[in-house]
Design a protein around this motif. Sequence first.
Motif, PDB file in Angstrom:
ATOM      1  N   MET A   1       1.170  -1.347  -0.094  1.00  0.00           N
ATOM      2  CA  MET A   1      -0.354   0.026   0.655  1.00  0.00           C
ATOM      3  C   MET A   1       0.705   1.029   0.147  1.00  0.00           C
ATOM      4  O   MET A   1       0.789   2.510  -0.478  1.00  0.00           O
ATOM      5  N   ARG A   2       1.881   1.207   1.254  1.00  0.00           N
ATOM      6  CA  ARG A   2       2.441   2.577   0.901  1.00  0.00           C
ATOM      7  C   ARG A   2       3.426   2.570   0.126  1.00  0.00           C
ATOM      8  O   ARG A   2       3.666   3.532  -0.709  1.00  0.00           O
ATOM      9  N   MET A   3       3.815   1.645  -0.857  1.00  0.00           N
ATOM     10  CA  MET A   3       4.967   1.281  -2.231  1.00  0.00           C
ATOM     11  C   MET A   3       4.093   1.959  -3.262  1.00  0.00           C
ATOM     12  O   MET A   3       4.779   2.457  -4.005  1.00  0.00           O
ATOM     13  N   ALA A   4       2.663   1.274  -3.494  1.00  0.00           N
ATOM     14  CA  ALA A   4       1.689   2.237  -4.170  1.00  0.00           C
ATOM     15  C   ALA A   4       2.065   3.738  -4.326  1.00  0.00           C
ATOM     16  O   ALA A   4       1.772   4.488  -5.450  1.00  0.00           O
ATOM     17  N   SER A   5       1.639   4.450  -3.598  1.00  0.00           N
ATOM     18  CA  SER A   5       1.439   5.564  -2.863  1.00  0.00           C
ATOM     19  C   SER A   5       2.496   6.165  -3.034  1.00  0.00           C
ATOM     20  O   SER A   5       2.657   7.292  -3.666  1.00  0.00           O
ATOM     21  N   VAL A   6       4.099   5.438  -2.827  1.00  0.00           N
ATOM     22  CA  VAL A   6       4.742   6.174  -3.571  1.00  0.00           C
ATOM     23  C   VAL A   6       5.261   6.428  -5.247  1.00  0.00           C
ATOM     24  O   VAL A   6       5.545   7.377  -6.030  1.00  0.00           O
ATOM     25  N   LEU A   7       4.653   5.480  -5.543  1.00  0.00           N
ATOM     26  CA  LEU A   7       4.708   4.841  -7.023  1.00  0.00           C
ATOM     27  C   LEU A   7       3.635   6.454  -7.638  1.00  0.00           C
ATOM     28  O   LEU A   7       4.277   6.959  -8.362  1.00  0.00           O
ATOM     29  N   LEU A   8       2.865   6.582  -7.393  1.00  0.00           N
ATOM     30  CA  LEU A   8       1.929   7.074  -7.903  1.00  0.00           C
ATOM     31  C   LEU A   8       2.096   8.605  -7.403  1.00  0.00           C
ATOM     32  O   LEU A   8       1.578   9.262  -8.194  1.00  0.00           O
ATOM     33  N   ARG A   9       2.490   9.350  -6.691  1.00  0.00           N
ATOM     34  CA  ARG A   9       3.780  10.885  -6.438  1.00  0.00           C
ATOM     35  C   ARG A   9       4.056  10.560  -7.173  1.00  0.00           C
ATOM     36  O   ARG A   9       5.052  11.928  -7.615  1.00  0.00           O
ATOM     37  N   SER A  10       5.234   9.996  -7.235  1.00  0.00           N
ATOM     38  CA  SER A  10       6.358  10.720  -8.373  1.00  0.00           C
ATOM     39  C   SER A  10       6.059  10.169  -9.940  1.00  0.00           C
ATOM     40  O   SER A  10       6.951  10.774 -11.006  1.00  0.00           O
ATOM     41  N   ARG A  11       4.915   9.895 -10.121  1.00  0.00           N
ATOM     42  CA  ARG A  11       4.908   9.461 -11.416  1.00  0.00           C
ATOM     43  C   ARG A  11       4.101  11.535 -12.093  1.00  0.00           C
ATOM     44  O   ARG A  11       3.526  11.887 -11.834  1.00  0.00           O
ATOM     45  N   LYS A  12       5.137  11.555 -13.307  1.00  0.00           N
ATOM     46  CA  LYS A  12       4.758  12.223 -13.935  1.00  0.00           C
ATOM     47  C   LYS A  12       3.961  12.764 -15.952  1.00  0.00           C
ATOM     48  O   LYS A  12       3.746  11.765 -15.987  1.00  0.00           O
ATOM     49  N   PRO A  13       2.681  13.391 -16.118  1.00  0.00           N
ATOM     50  CA  PRO A  13       2.170  13.705 -16.991  1.00  0.00           C
ATOM     51  C   PRO A  13       3.638  13.248 -17.801  1.00  0.00           C
ATOM     52  O   PRO A  13       3.982  13.576 -18.302  1.00  0.00           O
ATOM     53  N   GLN A  14       2.878  12.457 -19.119  1.00  0.00           N
ATOM     54  CA  GLN A  14       3.695  12.099 -20.326  1.00  0.00           C
ATOM     55  C   GLN A  14       3.493  13.454 -21.179  1.00  0.00           C
ATOM     56  O   GLN A  14       2.169  13.710 -21.450  1.00  0.00           O
ATOM     57  N   ASN A  15       4.910  14.071 -21.915  1.00  0.00           N
ATOM     58  CA  ASN A  15       5.402  15.500 -22.982  1.00  0.00           C
ATOM     59  C   ASN A  15       4.751  14.458 -24.180  1.00  0.00           C
ATOM     60  O   ASN A  15       4.908  13.254 -24.838  1.00  0.00           O
ATOM     61  N   GLU A  16       3.051  15.443 -24.685  1.00  0.00           N
ATOM     62  CA  GLU A  16       2.918  14.822 -26.043  1.00  0.00           C
ATOM     63  C   GLU A  16       4.188  14.487 -27.608  1.00  0.00           C
ATOM     64  O   GLU A  16       3.976  14.420 -28.019  1.00  0.00           O
ATOM     65  N   ALA A  17       5.302  15.229 -26.913  1.00  0.00           N
ATOM     66  CA  ALA A  17       5.537  15.745 -28.297  1.00  0.00           C
ATOM     67  C   ALA A  17       6.830  14.117 -28.303  1.00  0.00           C
ATOM     68  O   ALA A  17       7.461  14.026 -28.952  1.00  0.00           O
ATOM     69  N   ASP A  18       6.986  13.448 -26.839  1.00  0.00           N
ATOM     70  CA  ASP A  18       7.270  11.825 -26.942  1.00  0.00           C
ATOM     71  C   ASP A  18       6.620  11.712 -27.575  1.00  0.00           C
ATOM     72  O   ASP A  18       6.603  10.269 -27.858  1.00  0.00           O
ATOM     73  N   VAL A  19       5.583  11.686 -28.189  1.00  0.00           N
ATOM     74  CA  VAL A  19       4.719  10.431 -28.363  1.00  0.00           C
ATOM     75  C   VAL A  19       3.919  10.963 -29.855  1.00  0.00           C
ATOM     76  O   VAL A  19       2.815  11.555 -30.040  1.00  0.00           O
ATOM     77  N   PRO A  20       5.072  10.262 -31.067  1.00  0.00           N
ATOM     78  CA  PRO A  20       4.235  10.349 -32.208  1.00  0.00           C
ATOM     79  C   PRO A  20       3.064  10.415 -32.703  1.00  0.00           C
ATOM     80  O   PRO A  20       3.200   8.962 -32.288  1.00  0.00           O
ATOM     81  N   PHE A  21       2.392  10.723 -33.387  1.00  0.00           N
ATOM     82  CA  PHE A  21       0.918  10.003 -33.869  1.00  0.00           C
ATOM     83  C   PHE A  21       1.581   9.063 -35.224  1.00  0.00           C
ATOM     84  O   PHE A  21       1.926   9.698 -35.931  1.00  0.00           O
ATOM     85  N   GLN A  22       0.592   7.618 -35.246  1.00  0.00           N
ATOM     86  CA  GLN A  22       1.215   7.009 -35.915  1.00  0.00           C
ATOM     87  C   GLN A  22      -0.148   7.076 -37.047  1.00  0.00           C
ATOM     88  O   GLN A  22      -1.521   6.135 -35.889  1.00  0.00           O
ATOM     89  N   GLU A  23      -0.061   7.218 -38.126  1.00  0.00           N
ATOM     90  CA  GLU A  23      -1.811   7.082 -38.300  1.00  0.00           C
ATOM     91  C   GLU A  23      -1.564   5.068 -38.571  1.00  0.00           C
ATOM     92  O   GLU A  23      -1.196   4.955 -39.717  1.00  0.00           O
ATOM     93  N   VAL A  24      -2.169   4.878 -38.470  1.00  0.00           N
ATOM     94  CA  VAL A  24      -3.442   3.342 -39.090  1.00  0.00           C
ATOM     95  C   VAL A  24      -3.708   3.338 -40.017  1.00  0.00           C
ATOM     96  O   VAL A  24      -3.758   2.419 -40.755  1.00  0.00           O
ATOM     97  N   LEU A  25      -5.344   4.036 -39.345  1.00  0.00           N
ATOM     98  CA  LEU A  25      -6.651   3.712 -40.975  1.00  0.00           C
ATOM     99  C   LEU A  25      -5.727   4.816 -40.891  1.00  0.00           C
ATOM    100  O   LEU A  25      -6.087   6.036 -40.590  1.00  0.00           O
ATOM    101  N   PRO A  26      -6.713   5.374 -42.678  1.00  0.00           N
ATOM    102  CA  PRO A  26      -7.009   6.554 -43.245  1.00  0.00           C
ATOM    103  C   PRO A  26      -8.075   7.896 -42.103  1.00  0.00           C
ATOM    104  O   PRO A  26      -8.663   6.213 -42.157  1.00  0.00           O
ATOM    105  N   LEU A  27      -7.560   8.858 -41.845  1.00  0.00           N
ATOM    106  CA  LEU A  27      -8.978   9.483 -41.298  1.00  0.00           C
ATOM    107  C   LEU A  27      -9.906  10.547 -42.263  1.00  0.00           C
ATOM    108  O   LEU A  27      -9.570  10.980 -42.405  1.00  0.00           O
ATOM    109  N   ARG A  28     -10.055   9.154 -42.893  1.00  0.00           N
ATOM    110  CA  ARG A  28     -11.840   9.734 -43.561  1.00  0.00           C
ATOM    111  C   ARG A  28     -12.653   8.491 -43.582  1.00  0.00           C
ATOM    112  O   ARG A  28     -12.809   8.212 -43.028  1.00  0.00           O
ATOM    113  N   LEU A  29     -14.094   9.469 -43.748  1.00  0.00           N
ATOM    114  CA  LEU A  29     -14.417   8.667 -43.681  1.00  0.00           C
ATOM    115  C   LEU A  29     -15.201   7.524 -44.892  1.00  0.00           C
ATOM    116  O   LEU A  29     -14.169   8.038 -45.998  1.00  0.00           O
ATOM    117  N   LYS A  30     -15.467   5.826 -44.564  1.00  0.00           N
ATOM    118  CA  LYS A  30     -16.077   5.491 -45.653  1.00  0.00           C
ATOM    119  C   LYS A  30     -16.680   5.666 -46.535  1.00  0.00           C
ATOM    120  O   LYS A  30     -17.552   6.704 -46.551  1.00  0.00           O
TER     121      LYS A  30
END
Length: 120
Positions: free
Chosen positions: A1-30
């Motif tokens: 329990m104590r370990m989980a609270s320590v991990l949750l406090r140290s977690r920072k939000p992920q930077n959007e620039a570090d995660v590139p967008f990969q288009e899996v399917l075309p972004l248009r309607l069928k």
Amino acid sequence: MRMASVLLRSRKPQNEADVPFQEVLPLRLKSHVSGKTDKTSDVACLQEMAVLFSCLKTHDFNESLCAKEVGTFQRCYKVYLDKKMAKKETSSKGVLVAGKDLNYKQLNKVLKKYPTSAQS
């Protein structure tokens, strides 16, 4: 329990620039829509049916004592069938009603009218 609270406090939000967008399917309607989800099981007059069954249960399933509830249920069901037939007629004619739910045939007609441009 104590370990989980320590991990949750140290977690920072992920930077959007570090995660590139990969288009899996075309972004248009069928150009079409399938009709699989158009088959819904709508329940008609559920409230009236519940009132009718409770009346029948209290009077040992004697319909003559529940004539008012039977009449209410029959009127509701007739209105439901009339609305369903009117909707079926308009959809079979291909009439597009603005602001209403369209079935898959009407949606396909609109999508053919306004095709999406091919992206390269």
